[in-house]
Motif scaffolding. Structure first.
Motif, mmCIF file in Angstrom:
data_model
loop_
_atom_site.group_PDB
_atom_site.id
_atom_site.type_symbol
_atom_site.label_atom_id
_atom_site.label_comp_id
_atom_site.label_asym_id
_atom_site.label_seq_id
_atom_site.Cartn_x
_atom_site.Cartn_y
_atom_site.Cartn_z
ATOM 1 N N VAL A 134 -29.870 -50.962 41.303
ATOM 2 C CA VAL A 134 -31.053 -50.098 41.326
ATOM 3 C C VAL A 134 -30.933 -48.993 42.365
ATOM 4 C CG1 VAL A 134 -33.547 -50.014 41.683
ATOM 5 C CG2 VAL A 134 -32.528 -51.945 40.469
ATOM 6 N N LEU A 135 -30.631 -49.358 43.592
ATOM 7 C CA LEU A 135 -30.640 -48.380 44.679
ATOM 8 C C LEU A 135 -29.596 -47.280 44.553
ATOM 9 C CD1 LEU A 135 -31.447 -50.663 47.738
ATOM 10 C CD2 LEU A 135 -32.991 -49.341 46.275
ATOM 11 N N PRO A 136 -28.411 -47.542 43.959
ATOM 12 C CA PRO A 136 -27.470 -46.422 43.791
ATOM 13 C C PRO A 136 -28.070 -45.248 43.020
ATOM 14 C CG PRO A 136 -26.325 -48.488 43.460
ATOM 15 C CD PRO A 136 -27.795 -48.824 43.555
ATOM 16 N N LYS A 137 -28.983 -45.521 42.100
ATOM 17 C CA LYS A 137 -29.599 -44.460 41.299
ATOM 18 C C LYS A 137 -30.970 -44.043 41.830
ATOM 19 C CE LYS A 137 -27.316 -45.663 36.934
ATOM 20 N NZ LYS A 137 -27.527 -46.059 35.509
ATOM 21 N N LEU A 138 -31.740 -45.015 42.312
ATOM 22 C CA LEU A 138 -33.132 -44.737 42.661
ATOM 23 C C LEU A 138 -33.434 -44.864 44.147
ATOM 24 C CD1 LEU A 138 -34.930 -46.655 39.747
ATOM 25 C CD2 LEU A 138 -34.337 -44.222 39.859
ATOM 26 N N GLY A 139 -32.445 -45.193 44.960
ATOM 27 C CA GLY A 139 -32.701 -45.440 46.377
ATOM 28 C C GLY A 139 -33.347 -44.279 47.103
ATOM 29 N N GLY A 140 -33.031 -43.041 46.710
ATOM 30 C CA GLY A 140 -33.590 -41.883 47.385
ATOM 31 C C GLY A 140 -34.896 -41.387 46.817
ATOM 32 N N VAL A 141 -35.400 -42.051 45.780
ATOM 33 C CA VAL A 141 -36.656 -41.642 45.147
ATOM 34 C C VAL A 141 -37.833 -42.163 45.961
ATOM 35 C CG1 VAL A 141 -38.087 -41.820 43.074
ATOM 36 C CG2 VAL A 141 -35.600 -41.616 42.870
ATOM 37 N N PRO A 142 -38.806 -41.311 46.310
ATOM 38 C CA PRO A 142 -40.004 -41.828 46.989
ATOM 39 C C PRO A 142 -40.665 -42.900 46.134
ATOM 40 C CG PRO A 142 -39.941 -39.435 47.108
ATOM 41 C CD PRO A 142 -38.847 -39.846 46.157
ATOM 42 N N VAL A 143 -41.019 -44.007 46.758
ATOM 43 C CA VAL A 143 -41.557 -45.126 45.994
ATOM 44 C C VAL A 143 -42.865 -44.749 45.298
ATOM 45 C CG1 VAL A 143 -42.891 -46.145 47.875
ATOM 46 C CG2 VAL A 143 -41.924 -47.622 46.120
ATOM 47 N N THR A 144 -43.550 -43.749 45.840
ATOM 48 C CA THR A 144 -44.807 -43.297 45.221
ATOM 49 C C THR A 144 -44.558 -42.520 43.927
ATOM 50 O OG1 THR A 144 -44.733 -41.339 46.657
ATOM 51 C CG2 THR A 144 -46.078 -43.206 47.391
ATOM 52 N N GLU A 145 -43.326 -42.077 43.719
ATOM 53 C CA GLU A 145 -43.006 -41.315 42.515
ATOM 54 C C GLU A 145 -42.264 -42.154 41.469
ATOM 55 O OE1 GLU A 145 -40.953 -37.731 43.467
ATOM 56 O OE2 GLU A 145 -42.332 -37.176 45.085
ATOM 57 N N LEU A 146 -41.975 -43.391 41.803
ATOM 58 C CA LEU A 146 -41.229 -44.254 40.888
ATOM 59 C C LEU A 146 -42.102 -44.634 39.693
ATOM 60 C CD1 LEU A 146 -38.428 -45.716 40.809
ATOM 61 C CD2 LEU A 146 -39.624 -47.737 41.671
ATOM 62 N N ASP A 147 -41.594 -44.423 38.481
ATOM 63 C CA ASP A 147 -42.373 -44.789 37.301
ATOM 64 C C ASP A 147 -41.536 -45.609 36.335
ATOM 65 O OD1 ASP A 147 -40.741 -43.079 35.785
ATOM 66 O OD2 ASP A 147 -42.159 -41.415 35.878
ATOM 67 N N GLN A 148 -42.157 -46.036 35.226
ATOM 68 C CA GLN A 148 -41.510 -46.933 34.281
ATOM 69 C C GLN A 148 -40.288 -46.313 33.618
ATOM 70 O OE1 GLN A 148 -44.561 -45.748 34.099
ATOM 71 N NE2 GLN A 148 -45.149 -45.121 32.019
ATOM 72 N N ARG A 149 -40.266 -45.009 33.473
ATOM 73 C CA ARG A 149 -39.123 -44.359 32.846
ATOM 74 C C ARG A 149 -37.899 -44.410 33.753
ATOM 75 N NH1 ARG A 149 -43.631 -41.702 31.339
ATOM 76 N NH2 ARG A 149 -43.645 -40.507 33.291
ATOM 77 N N ASP A 150 -38.126 -44.236 35.068
ATOM 78 C CA ASP A 150 -37.022 -44.371 36.020
ATOM 79 C C ASP A 150 -36.418 -45.774 35.947
ATOM 80 O OD1 ASP A 150 -37.447 -41.783 37.093
ATOM 81 O OD2 ASP A 150 -39.031 -42.557 38.385
ATOM 82 N N ILE A 151 -37.290 -46.771 35.935
ATOM 83 C CA ILE A 151 -36.831 -48.163 35.910
ATOM 84 C C ILE A 151 -36.135 -48.467 34.586
ATOM 85 C CG2 ILE A 151 -37.567 -50.568 36.044
ATOM 86 C CD1 ILE A 151 -39.948 -49.587 37.740
ATOM 87 N N ARG A 152 -36.713 -48.014 33.489
ATOM 88 C CA ARG A 152 -36.093 -48.240 32.176
ATOM 89 C C ARG A 152 -34.687 -47.653 32.126
ATOM 90 N NH1 ARG A 152 -38.153 -44.353 27.703
ATOM 91 N NH2 ARG A 152 -37.044 -43.012 29.203
ATOM 92 N N ASP A 153 -34.542 -46.404 32.528
ATOM 93 C CA ASP A 153 -33.243 -45.739 32.449
ATOM 94 C C ASP A 153 -32.202 -46.405 33.343
ATOM 95 O OD1 ASP A 153 -34.489 -43.991 30.732
ATOM 96 O OD2 ASP A 153 -34.716 -42.385 32.219
ATOM 97 N N THR A 154 -32.650 -46.962 34.459
ATOM 98 C CA THR A 154 -31.720 -47.602 35.394
ATOM 99 C C THR A 154 -31.257 -48.962 34.909
ATOM 100 O OG1 THR A 154 -32.732 -46.446 37.266
ATOM 101 C CG2 THR A 154 -31.454 -48.424 37.771
ATOM 102 N N LEU A 155 -32.175 -49.745 34.341
ATOM 103 C CA LEU A 155 -31.831 -51.119 33.938
ATOM 104 C C LEU A 155 -31.433 -51.255 32.479
ATOM 105 C CD1 LEU A 155 -34.508 -53.201 35.891
ATOM 106 C CD2 LEU A 155 -32.131 -52.722 36.501
ATOM 107 N N ALA A 156 -31.574 -50.197 31.700
ATOM 108 C CA ALA A 156 -31.218 -50.266 30.280
ATOM 109 C C ALA A 156 -29.788 -50.750 30.034
ATOM 110 C CB ALA A 156 -31.444 -48.900 29.618
ATOM 111 N N PRO A 157 -28.785 -50.303 30.822
ATOM 112 C CA PRO A 157 -27.412 -50.780 30.569
ATOM 113 C C PRO A 157 -27.240 -52.285 30.742
ATOM 114 C CG PRO A 157 -27.388 -48.789 31.924
ATOM 115 C CD PRO A 157 -28.806 -49.256 31.866
ATOM 116 N N LEU A 158 -28.153 -52.920 31.506
ATOM 117 C CA LEU A 158 -28.033 -54.364 31.754
ATOM 118 C C LEU A 158 -28.949 -55.199 30.874
ATOM 119 C CD1 LEU A 158 -28.218 -54.340 35.682
ATOM 120 C CD2 LEU A 158 -26.159 -54.398 34.287
#
Length: 400
Positions: A134-158
């Motif tokens: 997760v953090l290699p892709k989203l680690g620098g994203v402010p947690v207040t801006e994190l949404d379901q699309r970010d999470i989906r795109d990051t975990l979709a390969p797994l």
């Protein structure tokens, strides 16, 4: 006024090994292990009657002119009566508090939960799904801006290939978001659930760890004839039915006669149970322990030849080299199947043998027994079977 600006840019660029003073406490330090132009800027300041040294960065990343400006700034802090080193640390802490990136909040959440994570916290395994996926892709994203699309795109390969890893990463993310909310940050607490909806149902089918049929265990046990940590650890693993981790970390001070007490924090899968877990040792198990004693180091019975304890991979690789599809953890299933098929052991006793908790917290609060005596009888019967006994049906006298 003390001499200043003693060094030149040309000298700094080719400075020999040693300490070179620019004046007013600014030094260029070049050690023998600094190759080429690499050196360090150091500022020496006396504050409150004691000398302080603080690094200002390395050359050539920090030029001579920049080092002088930094030194001037921190000397001003000292003249104001503040310790420059402590002031810099304070500024760093304030900057960290202002940092609302996912990585920072995730690390805070991990630190806050370490006390309840048992061995997983110490080893960092709780954090690894986030660290790796997760953090290699989203680690620098402010947690207040994190949404379901970010999470989906990051975990979709797994999601459909490594479902258990993806599930753990999703659960950890949910905990991090809750931690962010507790900090007063405006986070979307539903982001992980929304991401699951976007990802859909995982197509991955979980596979159980291969286990050896209980009737075949004696044949395999008979091959463990070498008096080595690997063979002896495998034998004790089979005889006790415990997990690999507490077995490999067995300490001599956990042994008292024919009872091995595993600390509660080392037990897995005992949700709601925090007490230590007692394991009755059969005569065969005690004999194995005596054979292993010469290998003890720093209190650990199954010490690694280099450092630490025997690795889990060592046991797995032994079975693989022996041509076995089953894995060490599967012997717990072998034992459980034997209890179900060759004995009339009550369910709660059989589950306790494996260190599982049964019934509700209320029932457990009133039922204080850990069935040690019943388990002691079964441990001997299982040892008889494993070492080539008849494996006859065991009658549990007085079982509840």
């Amino acid at each position: 006024m003390p001499a200043r600006d003693r060094l030149s840019a040309a000298f700094v660029n080719s400075a020999p090994v040693g300490k070179h003073c620019d004046g007013q406490g600014l030094w260029l330090v070049k050690r023998p292990d600094h190759k080429g132009k690499c050196a360090q800027w150091m500022l020496r300041i006396t504050i409150h009657g004691r000398r302080r040294e603080m690094g200002l960065g390395g050359f050539p990343q920090v030029s001579l002119a920049q080092a002088r400006e930094l030194a001037k700034e921190w000397r001003g802090v000292a003249r104001a009566g503040k310790d420059p080193v402590k002031e810099r640390e304070r500024q760093a802490r304030e900057a960290a508090r202002a940092d609302q990136t996912l990585r920072t909040v995730a690390l805070e959440a991990f630190e806050a939960r370490k006390a309840e994570l048992k061995g997983d916290g110490k080893a960092g395994r709780w954090f690894s799904p986030l660290e790796l996926h997760v953090l290699p892709k989203l680690g620098g994203v402010p947690v207040t801006e994190l949404d379901q699309r970010d999470i989906r795109d990051t975990l979709a390969p797994l999601w459909h290939t490594k479902a258990d890893t993806a599930r753990k990463a999703m659960n950890r993310l949910n905990i991090v978001l809750k931690h962010g909310a507790a900090l007063g940050l405006d986070v979307d607490l539903q982001a992980t659930e929304k991401a699951k909806a976007l990802l859909g149902k995982s197509r991955h089918e979980a596979k159980n760890i291969p286990a050896m049929p209980w009737a075949e265990v004696p044949t395999f046990y008979a091959t463990l004839t070498e008096q080595t940590p690997t063979h002896l650890a495998m034998r004790l693993l089979i005889l006790t039915g415990v997990r690999s981790n507490p077995l490999r970390h067995l300490r001599l001070d956990q042994l008292d006669g024919d009872v091995w007490t595993i600390p509660g924090e080392a037990m897995k899968g005992r949700k709601g149970a925090t007490s230590d877990f007692r394991v009755p040792l059969s005569r065969e198990a005690l004999a194995v322990i005596e054979l292993a004693r010469p290998f003890e180091r720093e209190g650990y019975l199954f010490a690694n030849v280099r450092k630490g304890v025997l690795s889990d991979m060592t046991l797995s690789q032994h079975m693989k080299r022996a041509g076995q599809e089953a894995r060490p953890h599967g012997f717990r299933s072998s034992l459980r199947d034997w209890l179900a098929e060759a004995t009339n052991t009550p369910h709660e006793v059989a589950e306790t043998i494996l260190g599982h908790t049964t019934d509700s917290a209320v029932v457990r609060a009133y039922r204080r027994t850990d069935f040690l005596e019943q388990r002691r009888v079964l441990a001997e019967r299982w040892a008889d079977h494993v070492t080539g006994g008849a494996g006859q049906v065991v009658k549990m006298v007085g079982a509840v």
